[in-house]
Design a protein around this motif. Structure first.
Motif, PDB file in Angstrom:
ATOM      1  N   ILE A 135       0.852  -1.197   0.000  1.00  0.00           N
ATOM      2  CA  ILE A 135       0.000   0.000   0.000  1.00  0.00           C
ATOM      3  C   ILE A 135       0.888   1.248   0.000  1.00  0.00           C
ATOM      4  N   ALA A 136       1.924   1.239   0.832  1.00  0.00           N
ATOM      5  CA  ALA A 136       2.851   2.374   0.885  1.00  0.00           C
ATOM      6  C   ALA A 136       3.505   2.597  -0.476  1.00  0.00           C
ATOM      7  N   SER A 137       3.913   1.528  -1.125  1.00  0.00           N
ATOM      8  CA  SER A 137       4.524   1.629  -2.449  1.00  0.00           C
ATOM      9  C   SER A 137       3.549   2.236  -3.445  1.00  0.00           C
ATOM     10  N   TYR A 138       2.298   1.787  -3.420  1.00  0.00           N
ATOM     11  CA  TYR A 138       1.270   2.321  -4.307  1.00  0.00           C
ATOM     12  C   TYR A 138       1.077   3.819  -4.070  1.00  0.00           C
ATOM     13  N   LEU A 139       1.140   4.230  -2.813  1.00  0.00           N
ATOM     14  CA  LEU A 139       0.917   5.633  -2.456  1.00  0.00           C
ATOM     15  C   LEU A 139       2.150   6.504  -2.670  1.00  0.00           C
ATOM     16  N   GLY A 140       3.297   5.874  -2.925  1.00  0.00           N
ATOM     17  CA  GLY A 140       4.526   6.637  -3.128  1.00  0.00           C
ATOM     18  C   GLY A 140       5.116   7.163  -1.838  1.00  0.00           C
ATOM     19  N   ILE A 141       4.907   6.437  -0.731  1.00  0.00           N
ATOM     20  CA  ILE A 141       5.436   6.842   0.568  1.00  0.00           C
ATOM     21  C   ILE A 141       6.131   5.634   1.215  1.00  0.00           C
ATOM     22  N   THR A 142       6.855   5.877   2.286  1.00  0.00           N
ATOM     23  CA  THR A 142       7.510   4.784   3.005  1.00  0.00           C
ATOM     24  C   THR A 142       6.500   4.075   3.896  1.00  0.00           C
ATOM     25  N   PRO A 143       6.779   2.829   4.269  1.00  0.00           N
ATOM     26  CA  PRO A 143       5.897   2.142   5.222  1.00  0.00           C
ATOM     27  C   PRO A 143       5.789   2.897   6.558  1.00  0.00           C
ATOM     28  N   GLU A 144       6.874   3.551   6.966  1.00  0.00           N
ATOM     29  CA  GLU A 144       6.850   4.328   8.210  1.00  0.00           C
ATOM     30  C   GLU A 144       5.894   5.516   8.092  1.00  0.00           C
ATOM     31  N   ALA A 145       5.920   6.184   6.942  1.00  0.00           N
ATOM     32  CA  ALA A 145       5.003   7.308   6.728  1.00  0.00           C
ATOM     33  C   ALA A 145       3.554   6.813   6.720  1.00  0.00           C
ATOM     34  N   LEU A 146       3.318   5.656   6.102  1.00  0.00           N
ATOM     35  CA  LEU A 146       1.972   5.090   6.102  1.00  0.00           C
ATOM     36  C   LEU A 146       1.529   4.786   7.524  1.00  0.00           C
ATOM     37  N   SER A 147       2.401   4.246   8.329  1.00  0.00           N
ATOM     38  CA  SER A 147       2.074   3.943   9.724  1.00  0.00           C
ATOM     39  C   SER A 147       1.671   5.224  10.468  1.00  0.00           C
ATOM     40  N   ARG A 148       2.408   6.310  10.238  1.00  0.00           N
ATOM     41  CA  ARG A 148       2.066   7.591  10.884  1.00  0.00           C
ATOM     42  C   ARG A 148       0.688   8.078  10.434  1.00  0.00           C
ATOM     43  N   VAL A 149       0.406   7.976   9.138  1.00  0.00           N
ATOM     44  CA  VAL A 149      -0.899   8.399   8.610  1.00  0.00           C
ATOM     45  C   VAL A 149      -2.013   7.563   9.226  1.00  0.00           C
ATOM     46  N   ARG A 150      -1.823   6.258   9.271  1.00  0.00           N
ATOM     47  CA  ARG A 150      -2.849   5.372   9.837  1.00  0.00           C
ATOM     48  C   ARG A 150      -3.076   5.669  11.322  1.00  0.00           C
ATOM     49  N   ASN A 151      -1.992   5.936  12.063  1.00  0.00           N
ATOM     50  CA  ASN A 151      -2.131   6.297  13.486  1.00  0.00           C
ATOM     51  C   ASN A 151      -2.893   7.604  13.642  1.00  0.00           C
ATOM     52  N   GLU A 152      -2.555   8.580  12.824  1.00  0.00           N
ATOM     53  CA  GLU A 152      -3.242   9.873  12.870  1.00  0.00           C
ATOM     54  C   GLU A 152      -4.737   9.725  12.610  1.00  0.00           C
ATOM     55  N   LEU A 153      -5.077   8.923  11.601  1.00  0.00           N
ATOM     56  CA  LEU A 153      -6.483   8.721  11.260  1.00  0.00           C
ATOM     57  C   LEU A 153      -7.216   7.924  12.331  1.00  0.00           C
ATOM     58  N   SER A 154      -6.543   6.978  12.954  1.00  0.00           N
ATOM     59  CA  SER A 154      -7.210   6.172  14.004  1.00  0.00           C
ATOM     60  C   SER A 154      -7.508   7.011  15.235  1.00  0.00           C
ATOM     61  N   LYS A 155      -6.695   8.030  15.513  1.00  0.00           N
ATOM     62  CA  LYS A 155      -6.934   8.905  16.668  1.00  0.00           C
ATOM     63  C   LYS A 155      -8.133   9.817  16.437  1.00  0.00           C
ATOM     64  N   LYS A 156      -8.475  10.077  15.167  1.00  0.00           N
ATOM     65  CA  LYS A 156      -9.605  10.948  14.861  1.00  0.00           C
ATOM     66  C   LYS A 156     -10.942  10.233  14.980  1.00  0.00           C
ATOM     67  N   LYS A 157     -10.923   8.902  15.025  1.00  0.00           N
ATOM     68  CA  LYS A 157     -12.171   8.139  15.065  1.00  0.00           C
ATOM     69  C   LYS A 157     -12.728   8.073  16.454  1.00  0.00           C
TER      70      LYS A 157
END
Length: 157
Positions: A135-157
């Motif tokens: 998924i990170a590769s598809y998005l053009g970001i690192t797996p670490e950046a994807l993890s940060r995005v997912r954490n950020e979004l989970s805190k908003k729920k």
């Protein structure tokens, strides 16, 4: 096709327009680009001699791109309807090009969070089926950046 001459700086299409035109560059140079929310310009493509330039948006959707002349340019202009009447087999090709254009513009001008949110909407059932590094590769970001995005979004729920 109707031949017209446009001066350098002429805007042929604005982002948000409903595009119905295809431009064939006879002489000169066009470009297509978008401007993001921060005002940064992202060039999608240049259109030199013998190139077709258009926004591959569907005829009912607003365009994503500006198209302008960066030199005095002679172009042949046709409507997409006319082009499709001459060759209806182009319709599925144009739809695929539309999807690719959307993806490229998104990769150029959207944040990692926006790309991930778009991914979830586009592929709602895939997130559990593929590794996060894909998924990170598809998005053009690192797996670490994807993890940060997912954490950020989970805190908003």
């Amino acid at each position: 096709m109707k031949k017209i001459k446009v001066k350098k700086g002429t805007i042929l299409q604005r982002k948000g327009d409903i595009n119905t035109k295809v431009y064939y560059v006879e002489k000169g140079l066009l470009r297509s680009y978008t401007i993001d929310e921060k005002g940064k310009e992202h060039i999608y493509m240049f259109g030199p001699e013998s190139w077709l330039v258009t926004d591959n948006c569907d005829s009912k959707d607003p365009c994503q791109l500006f198209i302008d002349a960066i030199e005095n340019t002679t172009i042949n202009v046709a409507s997409k309807k006319e082009v499709l009447k001459q060759d209806p087999d182009l319709n599925p090709i144009l739809r695929r090009l539309n999807k690719m254009q959307n993806r490229i513009v998104m990769l150029m001008s959207s944040s990692a969070k926006e790309r991930y949110e778009h991914f979830i909407k586009t592929y709602p059932n895939i997130t559990q089926r593929v590794p996060l590094k894909m998924i990170a590769s598809y998005l053009g970001i690192t797996p670490e950046a994807l993890s940060r995005v997912r954490n950020e979004l989970s805190k908003k729920k």
